[in-house]
Design an enzyme around this catalytic site. Sequence first.
Site, mmCIF file in Angstrom:
data_model
loop_
_atom_site.group_PDB
_atom_site.id
_atom_site.type_symbol
_atom_site.label_atom_id
_atom_site.label_comp_id
_atom_site.label_asym_id
_atom_site.label_seq_id
_atom_site.Cartn_x
_atom_site.Cartn_y
_atom_site.Cartn_z
ATOM 1 N N GLY A 114 39.820 13.808 42.045
ATOM 2 C CA GLY A 114 40.858 13.329 42.961
ATOM 3 C C GLY A 114 42.148 14.127 42.817
ATOM 4 O O GLY A 114 42.229 15.113 42.071
ATOM 5 N N TYR A 135 46.396 -4.428 46.140
ATOM 6 C CA TYR A 135 46.354 -3.171 45.366
ATOM 7 C C TYR A 135 47.237 -3.296 44.125
ATOM 8 O O TYR A 135 46.810 -3.039 42.999
ATOM 9 C CB TYR A 135 46.817 -1.981 46.222
ATOM 10 N N LYS A 194 46.324 -3.488 39.916
ATOM 11 C CA LYS A 194 46.906 -2.668 38.830
ATOM 12 C C LYS A 194 47.495 -3.576 37.752
ATOM 13 O O LYS A 194 47.347 -3.322 36.557
ATOM 14 C CB LYS A 194 47.997 -1.750 39.387
ATOM 15 N N THR A 218 54.443 0.290 41.789
ATOM 16 C CA THR A 218 54.260 -0.845 42.697
ATOM 17 C C THR A 218 54.211 -2.160 41.921
ATOM 18 O O THR A 218 54.513 -3.215 42.481
ATOM 19 C CB THR A 218 52.993 -0.637 43.569
ATOM 20 N N PHE A 277 41.586 7.532 36.081
ATOM 21 C CA PHE A 277 42.197 7.671 37.410
ATOM 22 C C PHE A 277 41.387 6.957 38.491
ATOM 23 O O PHE A 277 41.924 6.653 39.553
ATOM 24 C CB PHE A 277 42.243 9.157 37.828
ATOM 25 N N ASP A 284 29.455 6.517 39.313
ATOM 26 C CA ASP A 284 30.429 5.453 39.540
ATOM 27 C C ASP A 284 30.924 4.915 38.201
ATOM 28 O O ASP A 284 30.122 4.682 37.293
ATOM 29 C CB ASP A 284 29.765 4.333 40.353
ATOM 30 N N ASN A 294 48.574 7.883 54.905
ATOM 31 C CA ASN A 294 49.502 6.747 54.865
ATOM 32 C C ASN A 294 50.828 7.190 54.285
ATOM 33 O O ASN A 294 51.870 6.628 54.583
ATOM 34 C CB ASN A 294 48.977 5.649 53.911
ATOM 35 N N LEU A 320 32.954 10.753 44.202
ATOM 36 C CA LEU A 320 33.298 11.563 45.386
ATOM 37 C C LEU A 320 33.567 10.706 46.623
ATOM 38 O O LEU A 320 33.443 11.178 47.743
ATOM 39 C CB LEU A 320 32.201 12.614 45.671
ATOM 40 N N SER A 321 33.948 9.430 46.407
ATOM 41 C CA SER A 321 34.244 8.579 47.571
ATOM 42 C C SER A 321 35.544 9.014 48.238
ATOM 43 O O SER A 321 35.742 8.776 49.419
ATOM 44 C CB SER A 321 34.327 7.109 47.155
ATOM 45 N N SER A 354 51.110 2.029 38.425
ATOM 46 C CA SER A 354 51.973 2.398 39.541
ATOM 47 C C SER A 354 53.281 1.633 39.476
ATOM 48 O O SER A 354 53.324 0.483 39.012
ATOM 49 C CB SER A 354 51.238 2.044 40.836
HETATM 50 P P1 NAD Z 1 42.475 9.925 44.662
HETATM 51 O O1 NAD Z 1 41.834 8.991 45.637
HETATM 52 O O2 NAD Z 1 42.767 11.308 45.082
HETATM 53 O O3 NAD Z 1 41.616 9.983 43.316
HETATM 54 C C1 NAD Z 1 40.810 8.903 42.878
HETATM 55 C C2 NAD Z 1 39.429 9.462 42.585
HETATM 56 O O4 NAD Z 1 38.602 8.385 42.118
HETATM 57 C C3 NAD Z 1 38.739 10.032 43.837
HETATM 58 O O5 NAD Z 1 38.262 11.324 43.541
HETATM 59 C C4 NAD Z 1 37.590 9.064 44.110
HETATM 60 O O6 NAD Z 1 36.458 9.731 44.647
HETATM 61 C C5 NAD Z 1 37.327 8.503 42.724
HETATM 62 N N1 NAD Z 1 36.742 7.161 42.708
HETATM 63 C C6 NAD Z 1 37.101 6.075 43.455
HETATM 64 N N2 NAD Z 1 36.322 5.029 43.115
HETATM 65 C C7 NAD Z 1 35.475 5.446 42.150
HETATM 66 C C8 NAD Z 1 34.452 4.820 41.400
HETATM 67 N N3 NAD Z 1 34.138 3.536 41.603
HETATM 68 N N4 NAD Z 1 33.776 5.552 40.479
HETATM 69 C C9 NAD Z 1 34.090 6.857 40.280
HETATM 70 N N5 NAD Z 1 35.044 7.511 40.961
HETATM 71 C C10 NAD Z 1 35.734 6.802 41.880
HETATM 72 O O7 NAD Z 1 43.809 9.180 44.150
HETATM 73 P P2 NAD Z 1 44.978 9.738 43.239
HETATM 74 O O8 NAD Z 1 46.201 9.791 44.074
HETATM 75 O O9 NAD Z 1 44.536 10.903 42.466
HETATM 76 O O10 NAD Z 1 45.161 8.481 42.279
HETATM 77 C C11 NAD Z 1 44.581 8.421 40.982
HETATM 78 C C12 NAD Z 1 44.969 7.094 40.349
HETATM 79 O O11 NAD Z 1 46.391 6.999 40.293
HETATM 80 C C13 NAD Z 1 44.492 5.863 41.111
HETATM 81 O O12 NAD Z 1 44.072 4.898 40.177
HETATM 82 C C14 NAD Z 1 45.729 5.401 41.830
HETATM 83 O O13 NAD Z 1 45.717 4.002 42.074
HETATM 84 C C15 NAD Z 1 46.832 5.768 40.862
HETATM 85 N N6 NAD Z 1 48.133 5.980 41.498
HETATM 86 C C16 NAD Z 1 48.265 6.877 42.517
HETATM 87 C C17 NAD Z 1 49.501 7.040 43.144
HETATM 88 C C18 NAD Z 1 49.689 8.004 44.293
HETATM 89 O O14 NAD Z 1 50.670 7.863 45.034
HETATM 90 N N7 NAD Z 1 48.817 8.984 44.480
HETATM 91 C C19 NAD Z 1 50.603 6.280 42.723
HETATM 92 C C20 NAD Z 1 50.444 5.395 41.663
HETATM 93 C C21 NAD Z 1 49.196 5.245 41.058
HETATM 94 N N1 UFG Z 2 57.328 6.747 55.378
HETATM 95 C C1 UFG Z 2 57.671 7.033 56.685
HETATM 96 N N2 UFG Z 2 56.696 7.500 57.525
HETATM 97 C C2 UFG Z 2 55.401 7.679 57.115
HETATM 98 C C3 UFG Z 2 55.067 7.382 55.777
HETATM 99 C C4 UFG Z 2 56.065 6.901 54.932
HETATM 100 O O1 UFG Z 2 58.823 6.871 57.093
HETATM 101 O O2 UFG Z 2 54.549 8.089 57.936
HETATM 102 C C5 UFG Z 2 58.390 6.282 54.459
HETATM 103 C C6 UFG Z 2 58.141 4.907 53.872
HETATM 104 O O3 UFG Z 2 58.638 3.910 54.737
HETATM 105 C C7 UFG Z 2 58.886 4.988 52.534
HETATM 106 C C8 UFG Z 2 58.711 6.457 52.132
HETATM 107 O O4 UFG Z 2 58.409 7.158 53.337
HETATM 108 O O5 UFG Z 2 60.249 4.735 52.730
HETATM 109 C C9 UFG Z 2 57.599 6.693 51.142
HETATM 110 O O6 UFG Z 2 56.391 6.119 51.623
HETATM 111 P P1 UFG Z 2 54.967 6.436 50.977
HETATM 112 O O7 UFG Z 2 53.941 5.712 51.800
HETATM 113 O O8 UFG Z 2 54.794 7.889 50.790
HETATM 114 O O9 UFG Z 2 55.090 5.807 49.517
HETATM 115 P P2 UFG Z 2 55.380 4.312 49.043
HETATM 116 O O10 UFG Z 2 56.621 4.353 48.201
HETATM 117 O O11 UFG Z 2 55.358 3.362 50.167
HETATM 118 O O12 UFG Z 2 54.109 3.982 48.132
HETATM 119 C C10 UFG Z 2 53.432 4.972 47.335
HETATM 120 C C11 UFG Z 2 51.958 4.575 47.261
HETATM 121 C C12 UFG Z 2 51.804 3.284 46.519
HETATM 122 C C13 UFG Z 2 52.431 3.455 45.155
HETATM 123 C C14 UFG Z 2 53.878 3.848 45.296
HETATM 124 C C15 UFG Z 2 54.493 4.095 43.940
HETATM 125 O O13 UFG Z 2 51.417 4.432 48.569
HETATM 126 O O14 UFG Z 2 50.448 2.994 46.357
HETATM 127 O O15 UFG Z 2 53.985 5.040 46.066
HETATM 128 O O16 UFG Z 2 53.724 4.980 43.208
HETATM 129 F F1 UFG Z 2 52.362 2.283 44.507
#
Ligand code: NAD
Ligand code: UFG
Length: 335
Positions: free
Chosen positions: A10, A148, A152, A126, A80, A58, A197, A33-34, A124
Amino acid sequence: MNILLTGGTGYIGSHTAVVLAQAGHQIVLLDNLSNSDISVLARVKALTRSHIAFVHGDVRNQELVHKVLMDHHIDAVIHFAGVKAVGESVEQPLRYYDINVGGTLSLLKAMRHARVFTLVFSSSSTVYGNPQYLPIDEDHPTRCTNPYGRSKLHVEEMLADLAAADPHWRIALLRYFNPIGAHDSGLIGEDPNDIPNNLVPYIARVAAGKLECLRVFGNDYPTPDGTGVRDYIHVVDLAEGHMAALQALARTNQSLHVYNLGTGQGYSVLEVVRAFEQASGKTIPYHIAPRRAGDIATCYAQAARAEAALGWKAQRTLQDMCASAWKFQASLVLE
Ligand code: NAD
Ligand code: UFG
C-alpha cells in the site's frame, strides 16, 4: 532485523519498505492486494536493489500469518493492512470492524503464538475527533465520530490491554496526521483505484487533466482563509518515523508507546492548492462547495513527544510534498 509489513504494497507500507530496506533490514510484505497493485513490489525492489519477500494473503488468515512469522524469523511487525475510507465505513461498518479490528486480533494471536512481541500500529489523528485544543498532543481526549475512527480506537484499546497484561510486548501506536507526497524517484506514490476522497490525490488528478475541477469543501470555517486546515506530512518522513519507532522499541522497558506523527504546522486547502500549482506549473481550477459532512475546521499535531523520544522530526516541506506527488502523478500519465 527481519520485519513483516502487513499491507506492505500500500501507499505508506511501500514507502516504509524502501526506508527499512535501504537501512539494511530484511523485509517481508504481506498484502491481499485489495487496494494496491503487485507492480509496486518490483518498484520497491528496483529502488532498494534488495530482495523483498512478498506473500499474497489476508492478515485475517491466522495460520498463514503464523507461518510467515516462523518461516522468515520475523522480529517485528508493522501493521498497515486495513481499510481507511471514512464515508465507506459509515455504509459498511461490519467490513471495517472485520478487517481493521478482526484483522488486528488475528495478527496478535499469530504473533503471540510465534512469540513475536514487537508491533508498530498505524493509527490516525482521527481518534482525537473534533479538537478541544490545538496543537493536539497525545494526551488529548479520544473521541471518534465514524466507524473507521472507532475501529482504530478499538484497536488502540485492545493493544493497551494487551500491553498491560503481558510485559513481553513492545507496542508503538503511531497516530498519523495527513500523509501526502511520494518517493522522490516518482516510482511509488498514492494512486487510489476510485475517485480520490483525499485532497492531494484529487488535486493531482485535476493537474493531470484526469478530473475537471477541485471542490473546496467549505470556505466559512474559522480559519485564516475560511478553508480547512490540516497537518500534512511527507510520506517519506512518515516512513522514517516508523524506523525510528522500531529502534526505540528495541531499547525500551515499557510495553506501550503513543506518538503523533505530524509536522506541527497546519496548511489550508487553498494554501495546498497554491503550493501544488507552483510545484506542477499547472493551474488547478476549483470552486467552493458546501462543507463535507463530518469535517473539522483545523487539526494539527503537537509533535514534540516523537522528537524527544524517537529523535525523529519531519524534515520535508509542503513544496517537497507537492513536487513529489506531482512527479509521481506525471509518471502515471506517461504509462
Ligand atoms: P493503503 O490502502 O494504500 O494500504 C493498505 C494496504 O493494506 C493495501 O495495500 C491493501 O491491499 C492492504 N489490505 C487491506 N486489507 C487487507 C487484509 N485484510 N489483508 C491484507 N492486506 C490488506 O492505505 P495507506 O494509506 O497506506 O494506509 C496504511 C494504514 O495507515 C491503514 O491502516 C490506514 O488506516 C492508516 N492510516 C492512513 C492514513 C492516510 O491518510 N493514508 C492516515 C491515518 C492512518
Ligand atoms: N478537501 C476538499 N476537497 C476535496 C478533498 C478534501 O476541500 O476534494 C478538504 C477537506 O474538507 C479538508 C482537507 O481538504 O479540509 C483535507 O481533507 P482530506 O480528505 O485529504 O483529509 P482529512 O483530514 O479529511 O482525513 C484524512 C483521512 C482520514 C485520516 C485523517 C488524519 O481521510 O482517514 O486524514 O490522518 F484519519
